[in-house]
Enzyme design. Sequence first.
Site, PDB file in Angstrom:
ATOM      1  N   ASP A 222      -4.487   1.847   4.031  1.00  0.00           N
ATOM      2  CA  ASP A 222      -5.151   0.671   4.589  1.00  0.00           C
ATOM      3  C   ASP A 222      -4.760   0.508   6.054  1.00  0.00           C
ATOM      4  O   ASP A 222      -3.569   0.517   6.402  1.00  0.00           O
ATOM      5  CB  ASP A 222      -4.785  -0.588   3.805  1.00  0.00           C
ATOM      6  CG  ASP A 222      -5.532  -0.684   2.474  1.00  0.00           C
ATOM      7  OD1 ASP A 222      -6.273   0.269   2.136  1.00  0.00           O
ATOM      8  OD2 ASP A 222      -5.376  -1.709   1.778  1.00  0.00           O
TER       9      ASP A 222
ATOM     10  N   ARG B 194     -14.114   2.136  -1.767  1.00  0.00           N
ATOM     11  CA  ARG B 194     -13.408   2.165  -0.469  1.00  0.00           C
ATOM     12  C   ARG B 194     -13.034   3.584  -0.065  1.00  0.00           C
ATOM     13  O   ARG B 194     -11.869   3.946   0.011  1.00  0.00           O
ATOM     14  CB  ARG B 194     -12.169   1.276  -0.487  1.00  0.00           C
ATOM     15  CG  ARG B 194     -12.473  -0.179  -0.773  1.00  0.00           C
ATOM     16  CD  ARG B 194     -11.219  -1.040  -0.742  1.00  0.00           C
ATOM     17  NE  ARG B 194     -11.525  -2.429  -1.086  1.00  0.00           N
ATOM     18  CZ  ARG B 194     -10.613  -3.387  -1.227  1.00  0.00           C
ATOM     19  NH1 ARG B 194      -9.337  -3.097  -1.029  1.00  0.00           N
ATOM     20  NH2 ARG B 194     -10.971  -4.609  -1.551  1.00  0.00           N
TER      21      ARG B 194
ATOM     22  N   ASP C 101       0.824  -1.206   0.000  1.00  0.00           N
ATOM     23  CA  ASP C 101       0.000   0.000   0.000  1.00  0.00           C
ATOM     24  C   ASP C 101       0.861   1.260   0.000  1.00  0.00           C
ATOM     25  O   ASP C 101       2.034   1.226   0.358  1.00  0.00           O
ATOM     26  CB  ASP C 101      -0.891   0.025   1.249  1.00  0.00           C
ATOM     27  CG  ASP C 101      -1.781  -1.195   1.356  1.00  0.00           C
ATOM     28  OD1 ASP C 101      -2.374  -1.586   0.337  1.00  0.00           O
ATOM     29  OD2 ASP C 101      -1.874  -1.752   2.472  1.00  0.00           O
TER      30      ASP C 101
ATOM     31  N   ASP D  47      -2.412  -1.415  -5.088  1.00  0.00           N
ATOM     32  CA  ASP D  47      -3.164  -1.869  -3.921  1.00  0.00           C
ATOM     33  C   ASP D  47      -3.839  -0.657  -3.278  1.00  0.00           C
ATOM     34  O   ASP D  47      -4.241   0.271  -3.968  1.00  0.00           O
ATOM     35  CB  ASP D  47      -2.239  -2.612  -2.965  1.00  0.00           C
ATOM     36  CG  ASP D  47      -2.994  -3.580  -2.055  1.00  0.00           C
ATOM     37  OD1 ASP D  47      -4.235  -3.534  -2.018  1.00  0.00           O
ATOM     38  OD2 ASP D  47      -2.342  -4.382  -1.374  1.00  0.00           O
TER      39      ASP D  47
END
Length: 323
Positions: free
Chosen positions: A169, A222, A136, A165
Amino acid sequence: MTNFKWIVAAAGLLFGQVLAAPTATSTHAKRATVSDAAFGYASLNGGTTGGAGGTTTTVSSYAAFTSAVSGDDAKVVYVDGTIKQTADQVKIGSNTSIIGKDANAILEGFGVLVKEKENVIIRNLGVSKVLADNGDAIGVQYSNNVWIDHCDVSSDRDHDKDYYDGLIDITHGSDYVTVSNTFIHDHWKASLVGHSDSNEDEDSGHLTVTYANNYWYNVNSRAPSFRFGTGHVYNSYYLDVSDGINTRDGAQLLVESNQFVDSKKALYSTDDGYAVSNDNDFGDSENTAEEGTLTSMPYDYTLLGSANVKAAVVGTAGQTLTF
């Protein structure tokens, strides 16, 4: 209801030159200091101070950066200019502040990982185009007290959804995390809280995360996606975000004072996720999330009002500070 005493402007964390166009670049950058106070969840559990009071280093190369951010002694690491390297995430030690000196401070091709650490601040830093094989852009795992503020995280949407990715996160039971004043843009799957439906034992009762004063632009999904934990999403502007806030797997969210423009699913649930919505402008979309029970937060904050979010956030979120 929460006592809204915390003043964003007084803390020096939000207001600056405001632009109307879809960009996060401010004409007049705001002067900031390493002692600026974290807010939201990152202000709890003793607070988040990063490396304030520790050693100070300025870096402009990949080798110098990886060396400077390692170890758990208190330290402030300034990034000067763009550092390009295709590589795995660089692991960050506890008690660290990573500070971009200005809008040119960018990590390109590699990201950072806060894993099994605490008390970390990442401010005014750009991270871009980190390939999925390298992790990430910013990852937080098994960690607590992390403040991500005034960052600019992006890739592009010229490739398929798995080419990169996540941008930010937050997983594996991390707690007391705030993502604020950040420009999150041009990406497929932007920000995930809780990485797996099967990770309830580790995540339940954890994953306490605040998202405040952020600008989300040209994101497919997301924004964020939230499993199991407790989240607060407020004072944020969403433009061209297809699937916005997804609450799932028992997550409880308080979603307040946000504006959505050209969103297909602004706020929605999957797998028994829950949300309480307060003063959100969903535009042509709507709130289809199951009604939750989270109506207050354990910290003070101020709501801008959904009608005022665009003017306050666009042009201020992102790398608009100088140090």
